[in-house]
Design an enzyme around this catalytic site. Structure first.
Site, PDB file in Angstrom:
ATOM      1  N   PHE A  81       0.815  -1.216   0.000  1.00 50.54           N
ATOM      2  CA  PHE A  81       0.000   0.000   0.000  1.00 50.54           C
ATOM      3  C   PHE A  81       0.852   1.271   0.000  1.00 50.54           C
ATOM      4  O   PHE A  81       0.384   2.317  -0.454  1.00 50.54           O
ATOM      5  CB  PHE A  81      -0.875   0.064   1.260  1.00 50.54           C
ATOM      6  CG  PHE A  81      -2.008  -0.904   1.317  1.00 50.54           C
ATOM      7  CD1 PHE A  81      -3.213  -0.643   0.686  1.00 50.54           C
ATOM      8  CD2 PHE A  81      -1.883  -2.090   2.033  1.00 50.54           C
ATOM      9  CE1 PHE A  81      -4.269  -1.533   0.752  1.00 50.54           C
ATOM     10  CE2 PHE A  81      -2.932  -2.987   2.109  1.00 50.54           C
ATOM     11  CZ  PHE A  81      -4.131  -2.709   1.476  1.00 50.54           C
ATOM     12  N   ALA A  82       2.037   1.205   0.570  1.00 53.40           N
ATOM     13  CA  ALA A  82       2.818   2.407   0.852  1.00 53.40           C
ATOM     14  C   ALA A  82       2.968   3.285  -0.381  1.00 53.40           C
ATOM     15  O   ALA A  82       3.474   2.842  -1.416  1.00 53.40           O
ATOM     16  CB  ALA A  82       4.184   2.029   1.401  1.00 53.40           C
ATOM     17  N   ALA A  83       2.522   4.526  -0.265  1.00 54.79           N
ATOM     18  CA  ALA A  83       2.579   5.445  -1.413  1.00 54.79           C
ATOM     19  C   ALA A  83       2.305   6.866  -0.949  1.00 54.79           C
ATOM     20  O   ALA A  83       1.612   7.085   0.050  1.00 54.79           O
ATOM     21  CB  ALA A  83       1.542   5.052  -2.467  1.00 54.79           C
ATOM     22  N   THR A 100       8.979   7.571  -3.385  1.00 55.90           N
ATOM     23  CA  THR A 100       8.176   6.571  -2.674  1.00 55.90           C
ATOM     24  C   THR A 100       7.509   5.593  -3.631  1.00 55.90           C
ATOM     25  O   THR A 100       7.608   4.371  -3.461  1.00 55.90           O
ATOM     26  CB  THR A 100       7.104   7.260  -1.808  1.00 55.90           C
ATOM     27  OG1 THR A 100       7.742   8.105  -0.844  1.00 55.90           O
ATOM     28  CG2 THR A 100       6.254   6.230  -1.083  1.00 55.90           C
ATOM     29  N   THR A 125      -4.206   2.417  -8.512  1.00 55.32           N
ATOM     30  CA  THR A 125      -5.335   3.341  -8.504  1.00 55.32           C
ATOM     31  C   THR A 125      -5.938   3.464  -9.906  1.00 55.32           C
ATOM     32  O   THR A 125      -5.231   3.285 -10.911  1.00 55.32           O
ATOM     33  CB  THR A 125      -4.881   4.736  -8.034  1.00 55.32           C
ATOM     34  OG1 THR A 125      -5.921   5.701  -8.263  1.00 55.32           O
ATOM     35  CG2 THR A 125      -3.647   5.200  -8.790  1.00 55.32           C
ATOM     36  N   ASP A 126      -7.216   3.819  -9.965  1.00 58.74           N
ATOM     37  CA  ASP A 126      -7.854   4.053 -11.261  1.00 58.74           C
ATOM     38  C   ASP A 126      -7.321   5.312 -11.941  1.00 58.74           C
ATOM     39  O   ASP A 126      -7.511   5.509 -13.148  1.00 58.74           O
ATOM     40  CB  ASP A 126      -9.379   4.131 -11.123  1.00 58.74           C
ATOM     41  CG  ASP A 126      -9.871   5.241 -10.205  1.00 58.74           C
ATOM     42  OD1 ASP A 126      -9.037   5.937  -9.592  1.00 58.74           O
ATOM     43  OD2 ASP A 126     -11.098   5.398 -10.076  1.00 58.74           O
ATOM     44  N   GLU A 127      -6.624   6.171 -11.203  1.00 59.14           N
ATOM     45  CA  GLU A 127      -6.118   7.416 -11.793  1.00 59.14           C
ATOM     46  C   GLU A 127      -5.071   7.175 -12.867  1.00 59.14           C
ATOM     47  O   GLU A 127      -4.800   8.064 -13.687  1.00 59.14           O
ATOM     48  CB  GLU A 127      -5.550   8.336 -10.708  1.00 59.14           C
ATOM     49  CG  GLU A 127      -6.615   8.904  -9.788  1.00 59.14           C
ATOM     50  CD  GLU A 127      -6.174  10.179  -9.094  1.00 59.14           C
ATOM     51  OE1 GLU A 127      -5.484  10.995  -9.739  1.00 59.14           O
ATOM     52  OE2 GLU A 127      -6.535  10.356  -7.919  1.00 59.14           O
ATOM     53  N   TYR A 151       1.168  12.364  -9.400  1.00 58.29           N
ATOM     54  CA  TYR A 151       0.794  11.209  -8.564  1.00 58.29           C
ATOM     55  C   TYR A 151       0.419  10.024  -9.435  1.00 58.29           C
ATOM     56  O   TYR A 151       0.961   8.918  -9.292  1.00 58.29           O
ATOM     57  CB  TYR A 151      -0.368  11.561  -7.635  1.00 58.29           C
ATOM     58  CG  TYR A 151      -1.115  10.348  -7.138  1.00 58.29           C
ATOM     59  CD1 TYR A 151      -0.474   9.385  -6.363  1.00 58.29           C
ATOM     60  CD2 TYR A 151      -2.466  10.150  -7.450  1.00 58.29           C
ATOM     61  CE1 TYR A 151      -1.157   8.245  -5.927  1.00 58.29           C
ATOM     62  CE2 TYR A 151      -3.147   9.030  -7.018  1.00 58.29           C
ATOM     63  CZ  TYR A 151      -2.493   8.078  -6.249  1.00 58.29           C
ATOM     64  OH  TYR A 151      -3.161   6.960  -5.827  1.00 58.29           O
ATOM     65  N   LYS A 155       2.313   6.298 -10.037  1.00 57.95           N
ATOM     66  CA  LYS A 155       1.630   5.017  -9.808  1.00 57.95           C
ATOM     67  C   LYS A 155       1.639   4.179 -11.086  1.00 57.95           C
ATOM     68  O   LYS A 155       1.855   2.960 -11.039  1.00 57.95           O
ATOM     69  CB  LYS A 155       0.207   5.246  -9.319  1.00 57.95           C
ATOM     70  CG  LYS A 155       0.108   5.785  -7.904  1.00 57.95           C
ATOM     71  CD  LYS A 155       0.744   4.864  -6.864  1.00 57.95           C
ATOM     72  CE  LYS A 155      -0.067   3.593  -6.656  1.00 57.95           C
ATOM     73  NZ  LYS A 155       0.522   2.763  -5.555  1.00 57.95           N
ATOM     74  N   LYS A 190      -7.995  14.611   2.650  1.00 55.62           N
ATOM     75  CA  LYS A 190      -8.729  14.001   1.540  1.00 55.62           C
ATOM     76  C   LYS A 190     -10.150  14.554   1.468  1.00 55.62           C
ATOM     77  O   LYS A 190     -10.670  15.145   2.421  1.00 55.62           O
ATOM     78  CB  LYS A 190      -8.751  12.478   1.695  1.00 55.62           C
ATOM     79  CG  LYS A 190      -7.374  11.838   1.643  1.00 55.62           C
ATOM     80  CD  LYS A 190      -6.750  11.947   0.268  1.00 55.62           C
ATOM     81  CE  LYS A 190      -5.474  11.123   0.185  1.00 55.62           C
ATOM     82  NZ  LYS A 190      -4.985  10.986  -1.178  1.00 55.62           N
ATOM     83  N   LYS A 275      -4.987  21.971 -11.463  1.00 53.22           N
ATOM     84  CA  LYS A 275      -4.333  21.766 -12.750  1.00 53.22           C
ATOM     85  C   LYS A 275      -4.559  20.332 -13.228  1.00 53.22           C
ATOM     86  O   LYS A 275      -4.431  19.386 -12.449  1.00 53.22           O
ATOM     87  CB  LYS A 275      -2.831  22.034 -12.635  1.00 53.22           C
ATOM     88  CG  LYS A 275      -2.462  23.470 -12.318  1.00 53.22           C
ATOM     89  CD  LYS A 275      -0.955  23.629 -12.153  1.00 53.22           C
ATOM     90  CE  LYS A 275      -0.598  25.074 -11.797  1.00 53.22           C
ATOM     91  NZ  LYS A 275       0.859  25.235 -11.580  1.00 53.22           N
TER      92      LYS A 275
END
Length: 320
Positions: A81-83, A100, A125-127, A151, A155, A190, A275
């Protein structure tokens, strides 16, 4: 003898929820490695220290020696998970995200290559897919990666690194890509906690642009169940999309929470858009549903109400 599992970033929002899920629903002995940043839940980690099936190692995955401290045993599985995960911060300081999300993942893969775990689940992630237009079909596992912010780009980079280690070395690796999570233990930077926090203290709630950006929301417990199932039944080399099937505009989410808390919509404050702000995300999770038998079971409004209540209870007794 209990199976050993290593959870990186296990003091963060989703990681901590997953640790609790493991301790409550499996016989795994859980090791967490986490650097305890501002977004971590150090108090919860301290509470868990009394559990004989839990141990904590303070360490940063960008430091190979820190990871080595956790490799005093061999693990059934590493769940990574670390991010760094806050988009705004990635725009201001991309280098921290590269370190990271990319370098840290590279180090973990090298430990896996040395045989310290039987498999690794890489949480993405879906991003990484970029954005969808209104009316476009939801992201599938075959959707091209077109990240639009640092980000998401880091990923996507780590996803490709994981895929390369599977293809080149045959390592036992699985990638998951999930939609937006909500639930307990999420840091107030968040979106959902920010709404609840600001509403609780009658502060303005910043909404980017026109607030019509769409996200697919999933209750964190459903995500944890999916990961657990992937550990048991997932196929190496595969990617699994995990989505809640709850597409909501940011503005509608703000209004729901305000209404639930009995607060005025006058607290909404429209601010300059971020942005490269992606307009819409949506996840097609048919693959994991068909192949592994998972599906989200939480009712969105009920889960969100529970989340609101959890955060309010946390804020009570705390001054600004």
């Amino acid at each position: 003898m209990n199976k050993e599992i290593l959870v990186t970033g296990g003091a963060g929002f989703i990681g901590l929820n997953f640790v609790y899920y493991l301790l409550n629903n499996t016989s795994y002995t859980v090791t967490v490695i986490d650097t305890l940043t501002y977004a971590s839940n150090s108090k919860e980690i301290f509470k868990l220290m009394s559990n004989p099936r839990f141990r904590f190692i303070k360490g940063n995955i960008t430091n190979n020696q820190d990871i080595g401290a956790a490799m005093d045993r061999k693990y059934e599985v590493i769940v990574h998970f670390a991010a760094e995960s806050h988009v705004d911060k990635s725009i201001n300081n991309p280098e921290a995200f590269v370190q990271t999300n990319v370098v840290g993942t590279s180090y973990l893969l090298q430990w896996l290559l040395k045989g310290y775990a039987q498999r690794m689940i890489h949480i993405s992630t879906d991003e990484v897919y970029g954005e969808l237009n209104i009316g476009e079909s939801a992201f599938t596992e075959e959707t091209l990666l077109l990240p639009n912010n640092p980000y998401a780009a880091t990923k996507a980079s780590s996803d490709l690194l994981v895929r390369s280690f599977y293809k080149t070395f045959g390592l036992p690796l699985i990638i998951t890509r999930c939609s937006n999570n909500f639930g307990p233990f999420q840091n107030k930077e968040k979106f959902v906690p920010t709404i609840i926090y600001n509403a609780y203290y009658n502060q303005k709630i910043p909404v980017y642009g026109d607030g019509m950006q769409i996200r697919d929301w999933i209750f964190v417990e459903d995500h944890c169940k999916a990961i657990s199932l992937i550990i048991e039944k997932g196929t190496f080399g595969e990617i699994y999309n995990i989505g809640g099937g709850n597409e909501k505009t940011n503005l509608s989410l703000v209004k729901y929470i305000l209404n639930s808390m009995g607060k005025s919509e006058n607290l909404i404050e429209y601010v300059e858009d971020r942005k490269a702000h992606d307009r819409r995300y949506a996840i097609n999770s048919a693959k994991i549903q068909k192949q592994l038998g998972w599906k989200p079971t939480s009712v969105f409004n009920e889960a969100l109400d529970k989340t609101i209540e959890w955060h309010i209870n946390k804020f009570k007794g705390h001054s600004l």
